[in-house]
Enzyme design. Structure first.
Site, mmCIF file in Angstrom:
data_model
loop_
_atom_site.group_PDB
_atom_site.id
_atom_site.type_symbol
_atom_site.label_atom_id
_atom_site.label_comp_id
_atom_site.label_asym_id
_atom_site.label_seq_id
_atom_site.Cartn_x
_atom_site.Cartn_y
_atom_site.Cartn_z
ATOM 1 N N TRP A 36 5.728 -9.926 11.517
ATOM 2 C CA TRP A 36 5.039 -9.853 10.462
ATOM 3 C C TRP A 36 4.758 -8.954 9.496
ATOM 4 C CZ3 TRP A 36 2.239 -13.512 7.611
ATOM 5 C CH2 TRP A 36 1.173 -12.718 6.739
ATOM 6 N N ASN A 38 2.786 -6.984 6.194
ATOM 7 C CA ASN A 38 2.601 -6.764 4.969
ATOM 8 C C ASN A 38 2.319 -5.962 3.796
ATOM 9 O OD1 ASN A 38 -0.203 -7.407 6.908
ATOM 10 N ND2 ASN A 38 -0.835 -6.735 4.945
ATOM 11 N N ASP A 39 1.701 -5.122 3.410
ATOM 12 C CA ASP A 39 1.067 -4.268 2.471
ATOM 13 C C ASP A 39 2.552 -2.909 3.189
ATOM 14 O OD1 ASP A 39 -1.117 -5.702 2.450
ATOM 15 O OD2 ASP A 39 -2.189 -3.670 3.232
ATOM 16 N N PHE A 98 -5.051 -0.691 9.692
ATOM 17 C CA PHE A 98 -4.944 -0.880 8.377
ATOM 18 C C PHE A 98 -3.939 0.101 7.221
ATOM 19 C CE2 PHE A 98 -8.057 -4.825 8.087
ATOM 20 C CZ PHE A 98 -7.462 -5.305 9.079
ATOM 21 N N GLU A 223 -8.724 -3.876 -3.180
ATOM 22 C CA GLU A 223 -8.022 -2.907 -1.880
ATOM 23 C C GLU A 223 -7.180 -2.414 -2.706
ATOM 24 O OE1 GLU A 223 -8.148 -6.732 1.511
ATOM 25 O OE2 GLU A 223 -6.792 -6.680 -0.082
ATOM 26 N N TRP A 305 -1.202 -13.212 0.172
ATOM 27 C CA TRP A 305 -2.309 -13.891 0.916
ATOM 28 C C TRP A 305 -2.319 -15.194 1.070
ATOM 29 C CZ3 TRP A 305 -2.384 -11.256 5.279
ATOM 30 C CH2 TRP A 305 -2.443 -10.432 5.139
#
Ligand code: FRU
Length: 498
Positions: A36, A38-39, A98, A223, A305
């Site tokens: 996976w 994400n950002d 994060f 965010e 998301w």
């Protein structure tokens, strides 16, 4: 010292990553080594090379305890794989490393600044996170977490600031000699704010000011901020949660926001305008880098998301980055265009000029799934056509449609029949600048995505697609009659990933 948790992730990705054949990946968009993504994180130059880290869970195609994956690129299109950079292996980041940024230190080392998440329970027994900012220092491959982490925590917040939502530091070395970071936060009223911090060494930080806050106007929690000067203006970008649409501007849920204004060290940031950054279905958490040649280049997670549940069964990687985009500001608006390096990979040109379209047509040489195609649509006379449709990634069952309606000035991206297994939102409309029925669309296809740059980058709409690769037809159709110019290049990439 590489911790056991990080070593396990590195062993896992080097064992299983190579099992994924190149043909199952995009040709030039960044994807995770395995699992996976994400950002984008730490998009920055270090010792003259461009690094891109990313939110990473190697062990499944779902979000999980966040690691930082690591890529390097020489041209924003080829992505060299490096071992995972960070793993959640300390008390203060045990629930995840994060998002964050990266910067080169004056002594030649690279500093990663990220959010450490620790999980606990609130007074009602519910799970509740505590988020702090942490750093790790390294040589471009291996990083040591700082002994005095966290470097920013609850005591560094302005009054009412939340320790639950305090994340995503973007750090830079300013021409004034100091390091600065912008961090997302939630205020006492529950809405978002961007906080600015300063440091002389990247390790000891002080609060400077709240740069801007949303007062529940543009979503709630803000965010992944970024903050940079551009073309005489100052740009603040962020990805708000819980947005509500305003007409066709912004969409419900996790959106993106670009605030353009002025900044002075004494008076702070004054916002003059607000716009969405991408008007498609899959775009979130953009981050920028200032390239040595002066270009400001932005990359984002080409996913959202709200769309991240829709994935092919048993896929071994999930999540990809957008094509990096060159930014500028014109007439108070953010302009985005594909990085110019893309032109170096153009194969033979196919060009058709002044082609009348009435009904649906194909054009010789216009097909494929890895290409760069510009279509200009014009009315044939004083009367407007009613609508114009470009269908890409098409076969008997599939199509991804880009439709323009000149009377409404709307462009619609429709991936209803684009191989996605979930019945989520598959269309998005945007208002484009009316130009008497003429519109110019630069469409970039890369196996699993469509990115549409409207009128030389005034707007962009991005979406992932999972249509089988054999669906490569492209058609043009007018309701009424229109005239088009089409210029198309296949994009030709040799694969070099390790
Ligand atoms: C944005 C985000 C960030 C956070 C990260 C966690 O997509 O929610 O705020 O740092 O993802 O993976």
């Amino acid at each position: 010292m590489t911790s056991e948790t990080l070593q396990k992730a590195r062993d896992f990705e080097s064992q299983y990553g190579p099992h994924i054949p190149d043909s199952e990946r995009p040709a030039f968009h960044a994807t995770p080594t395995i699992g996976w993504m994400n950002d984008p994180n730490g998009f920055s130059f270090y010792k003259g090379e461009c690094h891109l880290f990313y939110q990473y869970h190697p062990y499944s195609n779902e979000w999980g305890p966040m690691h930082w994956g690591h890529l390097k690129t020489r041209d924003f299109l080829h992505w060299e794989r490096l071992p995972a950079a960070l793993a959640p292996d300390q008390d203060y980041d045990s629930a995840g490393c994060f998002s964050g940024g990266a910067v080169e230190l004056p002594d030649g080392r690279q500093l990663l600044m990220y959010t450490g998440v620790q999980r606990g329970h609130n007074a009602d027994g519910f799970i509740q996170d505590v988020q702090t900012q942490c750093v790790a220092i390294g040589d471009g491959v291996n990083y040591e977490k700082w002994g005095d982490n966290p470097i920013l925590d609850g005591k560094d917040l302005p009054e009412g600031g939340s320790t639950i939502d305090f994340r995503d530091p973007k750090v830079w070395h300013d021409p004034d000699g100091s390091f600065y970071a912008v961090v997302g936060n939630r205020t006492a009223g529950g809405s978002g704010a961007i906080l600015m911090y300063r440091s002389t060494d990247g390790l000891k930080w002080e609060f400077v000011r709240t740069l801007d806050s949303c007062h529940n106007q543009y979503g709630k929690m803000w965010e992944c901020p970024d903050f940079f000067p551009m073309d005489g203006r100052q740009v603040l970008i962020t990805s708000p949660q819980e947005m509500s649409p305003v007409g066709l501007e912004f969409h419900a849920g996790n959106g993106t926001l670009c605030l353009i204004g002025e900044y002075g060290p004494d008076k702070g940031f004054t916002r003059c305008s607000a716009q969405a950054i991408d008007y498609g279905l899959d775009f979130y958490a953009p981050q920028t880098v200032l390239a040595p040649d002066g270009r400001r280049i932005m990359i984002a997670w080409m996913q959202n998301w709200d769309t991240a549940k829709a994935k092919p069964c048993n896929c071994r990687w999930f999540g990809q980055m957008t094509l990096p985009r060159e930014l500028s500001v014109k007439n108070g608006r953010l302009i985005q265009n594909p990085v110019r390096e893309l032109e170096n990979y153009r194969g033979a040109r196919v060009i058709h000029r002044n082609i009348p379209v009435c009904g649906e047509i194909n054009l010789p040489g216009i097909q494929g799934r890895v290409l760069d195609m510009t279509v200009t649509v014009r009315p044939t006379g004083p009367g407007l056509y009613r609508w114009f449709r470009i269908r890409v990634a098409k076969d008997g069952e599939h199509e991804t449609i880009i439709r323009y309606r000149p009377d409404q000035g709307t462009l619609k991206l429709d991936r209803i029949r684009s191989g996605l297994p979930h019945d989520i939102v598959h269309t998005r409309s945007l208002l484009v600048r009316p130009q008497g029925g003429e519109i110019k669309l630069r469409i970039i296809l890369d196996r699993f995505s469509v990115e549409v740059f409207v009128n030389d980058g005034e707007q962009v709409a991005s979406a992932v697609i999972y249509t089988r690769q054999s669906a490569g037809a492209i058609t043009f159709e007018a309701g009424g009659s229109a005239v088009i110019d089409v210029e198309k290049y296949d994009l030709v990439f040799e694969r070099e990933e390790g």
